[in-house]
Design an enzyme around this catalytic site. Structure first.
Site, PDB file in Angstrom:
ATOM      1  N   GLY A 100      92.853  46.316  24.956  1.00  0.00           N
ATOM      2  CA  GLY A 100      92.036  45.388  24.188  1.00  0.00           C
ATOM      3  C   GLY A 100      91.843  45.910  22.783  1.00  0.00           C
ATOM      4  O   GLY A 100      92.612  46.753  22.300  1.00  0.00           O
ATOM      5  N   ARG A 101      90.800  45.442  22.105  1.00  0.00           N
ATOM      6  CA  ARG A 101      90.553  45.863  20.723  1.00  0.00           C
ATOM      7  C   ARG A 101      90.418  47.379  20.606  1.00  0.00           C
ATOM      8  O   ARG A 101      91.005  48.005  19.730  1.00  0.00           O
ATOM      9  CB  ARG A 101      89.282  45.194  20.194  1.00  0.00           C
ATOM     10  CG  ARG A 101      89.379  43.699  19.930  1.00  0.00           C
ATOM     11  CD  ARG A 101      88.130  43.255  19.180  1.00  0.00           C
ATOM     12  NE  ARG A 101      88.098  41.825  18.943  1.00  0.00           N
ATOM     13  CZ  ARG A 101      87.379  40.959  19.664  1.00  0.00           C
ATOM     14  NH1 ARG A 101      86.657  41.409  20.676  1.00  0.00           N
ATOM     15  NH2 ARG A 101      87.390  39.673  19.378  1.00  0.00           N
ATOM     16  N   ILE A 102      89.609  47.963  21.502  1.00  0.00           N
ATOM     17  CA  ILE A 102      89.359  49.403  21.414  1.00  0.00           C
ATOM     18  C   ILE A 102      90.612  50.182  21.800  1.00  0.00           C
ATOM     19  O   ILE A 102      90.937  51.206  21.191  1.00  0.00           O
ATOM     20  CB  ILE A 102      88.158  49.811  22.283  1.00  0.00           C
ATOM     21  CG1 ILE A 102      86.904  49.046  21.846  1.00  0.00           C
ATOM     22  CG2 ILE A 102      87.907  51.312  22.194  1.00  0.00           C
ATOM     23  CD1 ILE A 102      85.705  49.244  22.748  1.00  0.00           C
ATOM     24  N   THR A 150      85.673  56.058  28.516  1.00  0.00           N
ATOM     25  CA  THR A 150      84.579  55.623  27.638  1.00  0.00           C
ATOM     26  C   THR A 150      84.314  54.137  27.845  1.00  0.00           C
ATOM     27  O   THR A 150      83.703  53.490  26.998  1.00  0.00           O
ATOM     28  CB  THR A 150      84.910  55.891  26.157  1.00  0.00           C
ATOM     29  OG1 THR A 150      86.135  55.223  25.815  1.00  0.00           O
ATOM     30  CG2 THR A 150      85.049  57.372  25.876  1.00  0.00           C
ATOM     31  N   ARG A 204      83.551  51.961  31.425  1.00  0.00           N
ATOM     32  CA  ARG A 204      82.439  51.810  32.356  1.00  0.00           C
ATOM     33  C   ARG A 204      82.650  52.770  33.524  1.00  0.00           C
ATOM     34  O   ARG A 204      83.768  52.949  34.018  1.00  0.00           O
ATOM     35  CB  ARG A 204      82.342  50.369  32.876  1.00  0.00           C
ATOM     36  CG  ARG A 204      81.867  49.363  31.840  1.00  0.00           C
ATOM     37  CD  ARG A 204      80.400  49.579  31.473  1.00  0.00           C
ATOM     38  NE  ARG A 204      79.931  48.600  30.509  1.00  0.00           N
ATOM     39  CZ  ARG A 204      79.956  48.769  29.189  1.00  0.00           C
ATOM     40  NH1 ARG A 204      80.437  49.905  28.678  1.00  0.00           N
ATOM     41  NH2 ARG A 204      79.495  47.835  28.387  1.00  0.00           N
ATOM     42  N   GLU A 264      73.538  55.359  35.445  1.00  0.00           N
ATOM     43  CA  GLU A 264      73.093  55.868  34.145  1.00  0.00           C
ATOM     44  C   GLU A 264      71.596  55.646  33.981  1.00  0.00           C
ATOM     45  O   GLU A 264      71.108  54.554  34.256  1.00  0.00           O
ATOM     46  CB  GLU A 264      73.873  55.186  33.016  1.00  0.00           C
ATOM     47  CG  GLU A 264      75.365  55.526  33.041  1.00  0.00           C
ATOM     48  CD  GLU A 264      76.141  54.930  31.875  1.00  0.00           C
ATOM     49  OE1 GLU A 264      75.524  54.221  31.033  1.00  0.00           O
ATOM     50  OE2 GLU A 264      77.348  55.156  31.791  1.00  0.00           O
ATOM     51  N   HIS A 282      76.824  58.289  27.205  1.00  0.00           N
ATOM     52  CA  HIS A 282      77.170  56.917  26.814  1.00  0.00           C
ATOM     53  C   HIS A 282      76.897  56.687  25.318  1.00  0.00           C
ATOM     54  O   HIS A 282      76.096  55.843  24.933  1.00  0.00           O
ATOM     55  CB  HIS A 282      76.385  55.902  27.654  1.00  0.00           C
ATOM     56  CG  HIS A 282      77.053  54.566  27.715  1.00  0.00           C
ATOM     57  ND1 HIS A 282      76.962  53.732  28.813  1.00  0.00           N
ATOM     58  CD2 HIS A 282      77.820  53.887  26.818  1.00  0.00           C
ATOM     59  CE1 HIS A 282      77.639  52.613  28.589  1.00  0.00           C
ATOM     60  NE2 HIS A 282      78.159  52.686  27.375  1.00  0.00           N
TER      61      HIS A 282
END
Length: 325
Positions: free
Chosen positions: A156-158, A236, A238, A267, A286
């Site tokens: 995706g974008r990341i 990084t 989920r 978390e 996170h």
């Protein structure tokens, strides 16, 4: 009567100041402690708009009681903390904050990759604890990043932004995605592989997927055993995408070499979590999007989504049900 907005965590006045004239704003005034469930439930009963974080689980029972609610603005790119189906069924819009955190999260991901590969956190502890007595040939030796093969799960974008950073280190790039991205393959010089083949050939594997029913526990012991003994796993995205019990066993028994984790199934992660006891794991709380500029942008986008939804306009970052599939 002014529309009522509830904000689940204290935000800077520069972000919410321009809302005060047109909306009745209530806000949980703690920065480090999530809003208690009973408080959230009471506030949602009267709210027309909700601005929340990933720390709030907005499930069907909460949504059913929010009789006035028109929009839920999540200050995150992910939205697995919200029952989007239940909200949409009741005519409640759900929005997120995509795009603004792409570059910052890619920075952190590559930094975590470097820190894990070169044992930076372990080396810092070694120095500060007084163990550093001399230089020796194999002391705290790690894995080379330059020229290595990086496998990206989820382009995706990341994932694309991460690939651009990796090119600067002359890394060989491969990816797995639900659908092939031919344009990105050409632009980035990245090759598509099956998940199994990617795990087998990669020196570094970065998980960049959203958490969905399909991706939950996607990386378990079966997948970890396909990886090289010298491989490094970075997550990084989920926490629920990786089976943490399997990962602990794989790291403890050196099935893989190391892992860098910014996210966890639960978390905040319990301090007695087994993964925190291993020397070959770098752990972060996170902080993928945690730069000052990016967090302010995320809050600004969330507020803008709220304003558009409450004004009866289609928010620019509306989460649609078909994105959940």
């Amino acid at each position: 009567m002014r529309p009522k907005i509830y904000i689940t965590r204290k935000l800077p006045e520069q972000i919410i100041g321009d809302l005060r004239g047109d909306y009745d704003i209530r806000m949980w005034d703690e920065e480090e402690i999530p809003v208690p469930l009973d408080v959230l439930e009471e506030e949602m009963k009267e709210a027309d708009g909700l601005l929340c974080l990933l720390t709030e689980q907005i499930d069907e029972s909460l949504i059913e009681r929010a009789v006035n609610l028109k929009i839920i603005a999540n200050m995150a790119v992910g939205h697995n903390n919200i029952d989007v189906h239940s909200a949409t069924k009741r005519g409640i819009m759900v929005t997120n904050t995509p795009g603004v955190l792409t570059e910052t999260t890619a920075d952190l991901t590559f930094g975590l990759l470097l820190a894990t590969a070169r044992r930076m956190m372990e080396a810092e502890d070694y120095l500060k604890s007084g163990k550093w007595k001399t230089w020796s040939p194999m002391q705290l030796t790690g894995q080379d990043v330059h020229g290595a093969t990086l496998g990206i799960i989820g382009l995706g974008r990341i994932g694309e932004a991460l690939a651009k950073r990796a090119k600067g280190f002359d890394m060989n790039l491969v990816y797995f995605n639900r659908s092939r991205k031919y344009e990105q393959e050409k632009e980035l010089g990245i090759d598509y592989l099956s998940l199994e083949k990617l795990l087998q050939v990669s020196d570094f594997v970065c998980v960049m997927l959203p958490l969905t029913p399909e991706t939950a526990s996607m990386i378990g012991m079966k997948q970890l055993k396909l990886m090289k003994e010298t491989a490094v796993l970075i997550n990084t995205a989920r926490g629920g995408i990786i089976d943490e019990k399997a990962l602990y066993e794989a790291l403890k028994n050196r099935v893989i070499w190391a892992a860098g984790l910014d996210v966890f199934e639960e978390e905040p992660v319990p301090v007695d979590h087994p993964l925190l006891t291993l020397p070959n794991v770098v752990t972060l709380p996170h902080i993928g999007s945690a730069s000052i500029a990016t967090r302010l942008k995320m809050a600004t986008v969330a507020v803008q989504n709220l304003k558009e939804g409450l004004a009866g306009e289609p928010p620019r970052n509306l989460v649609l049900l078909n994105k959940e599939k």
